[in-house]
Design a protein around this motif. Structure first.
Motif, PDB file in Angstrom:
ATOM      1  N   GLN A  73       0.840  -1.198   0.000  1.00 44.93           N
ATOM      2  CA  GLN A  73       0.000   0.000   0.000  1.00 44.93           C
ATOM      3  C   GLN A  73       0.878   1.252   0.000  1.00 44.93           C
ATOM      4  O   GLN A  73       2.030   1.202   0.447  1.00 44.93           O
ATOM      5  CB  GLN A  73      -0.899   0.009   1.232  1.00 44.93           C
ATOM      6  CG  GLN A  73      -1.984  -1.051   1.147  1.00 44.93           C
ATOM      7  CD  GLN A  73      -2.840  -1.041   2.390  1.00 44.93           C
ATOM      8  OE1 GLN A  73      -2.374  -1.317   3.484  1.00 44.93           O
ATOM      9  NE2 GLN A  73      -4.103  -0.707   2.214  1.00 44.93           N
ATOM     10  N   TYR A  92       5.105   0.795   4.352  1.00 48.45           N
ATOM     11  CA  TYR A  92       4.343   1.475   3.292  1.00 48.45           C
ATOM     12  C   TYR A  92       5.278   2.115   2.268  1.00 48.45           C
ATOM     13  O   TYR A  92       6.398   2.511   2.601  1.00 48.45           O
ATOM     14  CB  TYR A  92       3.445   2.582   3.885  1.00 48.45           C
ATOM     15  CG  TYR A  92       2.333   2.013   4.715  1.00 48.45           C
ATOM     16  CD1 TYR A  92       1.166   1.551   4.125  1.00 48.45           C
ATOM     17  CD2 TYR A  92       2.472   1.899   6.098  1.00 48.45           C
ATOM     18  CE1 TYR A  92       0.159   0.992   4.890  1.00 48.45           C
ATOM     19  CE2 TYR A  92       1.465   1.336   6.868  1.00 48.45           C
ATOM     20  CZ  TYR A  92       0.316   0.882   6.259  1.00 48.45           C
ATOM     21  OH  TYR A  92      -0.672   0.318   7.027  1.00 48.45           O
ATOM     22  N   ASP A 134      -3.329   4.887  -1.142  1.00 50.59           N
ATOM     23  CA  ASP A 134      -4.326   4.275  -0.255  1.00 50.59           C
ATOM     24  C   ASP A 134      -4.764   5.236   0.845  1.00 50.59           C
ATOM     25  O   ASP A 134      -5.856   5.119   1.383  1.00 50.59           O
ATOM     26  CB  ASP A 134      -3.730   3.012   0.354  1.00 50.59           C
ATOM     27  CG  ASP A 134      -3.448   1.981  -0.727  1.00 50.59           C
ATOM     28  OD1 ASP A 134      -4.349   1.202  -1.046  1.00 50.59           O
ATOM     29  OD2 ASP A 134      -2.337   2.004  -1.300  1.00 50.59           O
ATOM     30  N   ARG A 174      -7.594  -1.941   1.633  1.00 55.41           N
ATOM     31  CA  ARG A 174      -7.276  -3.196   0.955  1.00 55.41           C
ATOM     32  C   ARG A 174      -8.524  -3.804   0.327  1.00 55.41           C
ATOM     33  O   ARG A 174      -8.522  -4.186  -0.822  1.00 55.41           O
ATOM     34  CB  ARG A 174      -6.660  -4.189   1.934  1.00 55.41           C
ATOM     35  CG  ARG A 174      -5.176  -3.925   2.073  1.00 55.41           C
ATOM     36  CD  ARG A 174      -4.499  -4.987   2.857  1.00 55.41           C
ATOM     37  NE  ARG A 174      -3.144  -4.516   3.131  1.00 55.41           N
ATOM     38  CZ  ARG A 174      -2.479  -4.761   4.216  1.00 55.41           C
ATOM     39  NH1 ARG A 174      -3.000  -5.500   5.165  1.00 55.41           N
ATOM     40  NH2 ARG A 174      -1.268  -4.307   4.380  1.00 55.41           N
TER      41      ARG A 174
END
Ligand code: FAD
Ligand code: SF4
Length: 480
Positions: free
Chosen positions: A149, A172, A235, A474
């Motif tokens: 992400q 991340y 995200d 997600r």
């Protein structure tokens, strides 16, 4: 030649260039050298009484374990002191340099209460981490296993940089977007080099880059992409844009040349520190050398302007503030420093008009007096009928504070909620705005504040971003 000459300082074993940055003086290097001296750090650290009521830690926004790392320093266990200090702060050597310690940790030291002068906590904190950098104890950031992400951070100031580090550690992909050509926010272009040397900021930025944080510089959100476009790309989003709209007062003559906004003046000076060509400085417009300078304002930005003007070789520097010394917002320590350096404070005074043919030549000043306390508890200034006076000025710097820009308008996101002051309305626990997955930290939430608070926000928000991404994005992405 002056560029190459070095000053040696007895007892420190270190050399400092006499003239590395245009706004640094030999005295600054001497001060820096003293703060580096190992025996000074140990001596100060051993003054801590280990009182058991760590008011200092309680009044440090990061809750730093101050008495513990002071004890380790006093015992010569510097690496352990560094590791402990690094646990709670992402930039201890920066906070050690520029926190207003007299209002935070040191102002609440019990030794200060007993009248013996606080332990110089900030200087010791700076010394510990500077030593860690020199000794190679500051390890590269270890990025966690990639979680697939990505986060987009708008703003590379202390809030954004701190969150970036924690997000990389959590695995991340991190992209930082900043409209300036260098990262660091006000650490880079606001705070002057004599308080915070620029290489100290840049080594933190480099460490993030090495860890895989991707910097998109000269990238202005609102101009180069809308907020929605970034949301579609990442995200989660973190807004850490700070506050940049300079407050102004409507004063006759304020359009004359020679009247400048504080941040334009400080940015030019900081750019020169980096060795940039700055036409407005080089042609004298933003250089105080040989001028009668009047700075309007009484906050920390005003203090930075007056002290920069002194270093640039101004003929005279006056600071005009509408309240008195006791009621000014800036740090008393900074006022004392400025006075020592030759700045003249004109208390209880406000500009009434600027005068000159094309350039400013005079400032007409109204005398003020203090009336009843206002909503903030400070006594409000009102005009004193007793009279006005005039100050000579070749350069006037307006340092009246900063407000948020119109972010919903700039970002093309009219639905982003802001307060009536224009700061972003974010949940006080999670830091999330009213837009799902969009978080905010630092000055853009608090209003003009402090570096240490932006760092605290940047550390705190990551846990909530992580939770939100785990719970939401997600599945959303999988469904898309
Ligand atoms: C002159 C001055 C001196 C100061 N001195 C001190 C001090 O001595 N000690 C202290 O603790 N605090 C000091 N402060 C306050 C401190 O600098 C701030 O509280 C702190 O930097 C806030 O951090 P931040 O990350 O929220 O924002 P900032 O440091 O302001 O960083 C925000 C970043 O966002 C970027 N940005 C803004 N809008 C956009 C956009 N649309 N697109 C892309 N990027 C964008 C900006 O370019 C900037 O790099 C000072 C402030 C000023 C102005
Ligand atoms: S972060 Fe600031 S307030 Fe906290 S110990 Fe360091 S200098 Fe003091």
């Amino acid at each position: 030649m002056a560029q190459e000459r070095m000053l040696k300082f007895v007892g420190t074993g270190q050399s400092f260039p006499e003239k590395r940055e245009p706004n640094l003086r030999a005295e600054d290097f001497r001060e820096i050298a003293n703060r580096y001296a190992p025996e000074k750090a140990a001596e100060q650290a051993s003054r801590c009484s280990q009182c058991g009521v760590p008011y200092c830690s309680v009044h440090c926004p990061l809750g730093n374990h101050i008495p513990d790392w002071l004890r380790l320093t006093a015992e010569g266990r510097l690496r352990e002191a560094y590791e402990l200090s690094n646990l709670t702060s992402s930039m201890p050597e920066i906070c050690g340099r520029i926190c207003p310690q007299d209002r935070l940790c040191e102002g609440n030291c019990v030794i200060e209460f007993s009248g013996h002068g606080a332990v110089t906590i900030g200087s010791v904190e700076k010394y510990i981490t500077d030593t860690a950098w020199t000794e190679g104890w500051v390890e590269p950031i270890e990025a966690g296993p990639a979680c697939g992400q990505s986060v987009g951070i708008i703003g590379a100031g202390p809030g954004g940089l701190t969150a970036a580090e924690q997000l990389r550690i959590a695995g991340y992909e991190v992209h930082i977007y900043d409209r300036y050509d260098r990262a660091g926010g006000l650490l880079t272009y606001g705070i002057p080099g004599f308080k915070l040397e620029k290489d100290v900021v840049m080594r933190r930025v480099d460490r993030l880059q090495v860890a895989g944080v991707v910097f998109h510089l000269n990238f202005e959100v609102g101009r180069d992409a809308s907020l929605d476009e970034l949301r579609a790309k990442h995200d989660s989003i973190l807004i850490a844009t700070g506050v940049y709209k300079a407050r102004d007062i409507k004063t006759p003559g304020s359009g004359l040349s020679g009247i400048h906004a504080a941040l334009d003046y400080l940015t030019a000076s900081n750019r020169k520190s980096f060795g940039d060509a700055v036409p407005a400085f080089d042609n004298g417009t933003l250089n105080a050398e040989g001028k009668n300078v009047v700075v309007i304002g009484g906050g920390d930005t005003a203090m930075d302007c007056v002290r920069t003007a002194i270093r640039q070789g101004a003929k005279s520097v006056k600071c005009v503030y509408r309240r008195d010394r006791e009621n000014m917002p800036g740090s008393q320590r900074e006022v004392a420093n400025a006075e020592e350096e030759g700045v003249e404070f004109v208390w209880l005074a406000a500009p009434k008009a600027f005068d000159g043919t094309e350039r400013v030549e005079k400032v007409h000043v109204s005398k003020m007096r203090l009336g009843a306390p206002d909503a903030s508890g400070r006594r409000s200034p009102e005009q004193d009928p007793e009279g006005d006076f005039i100050l000579d000025a070749d350069m006037v710097i307006m340092a009246l504070g900063f407000e948020p820009e119109d972010l919903p308008g700039l970002f093309g996101s009219p639905d982003l909620n802001v307060t009536r002051w224009g700061t972003i309305r974010a949940d006080h626990v999670t830091g999330m705005t009213n837009l799902e997955g969009v978080f905010a930290v630092g000055d853009i939430v608090r209003g003009a504040s402090l570096v240490v608070w932006a760092i605290k926000d940047g550390r705190d928000v990551v846990e909530h971003m992580h939770r939100w991404m785990a719970a939401n994005v997600r599945t959303t992405k999988a469904a898309a």
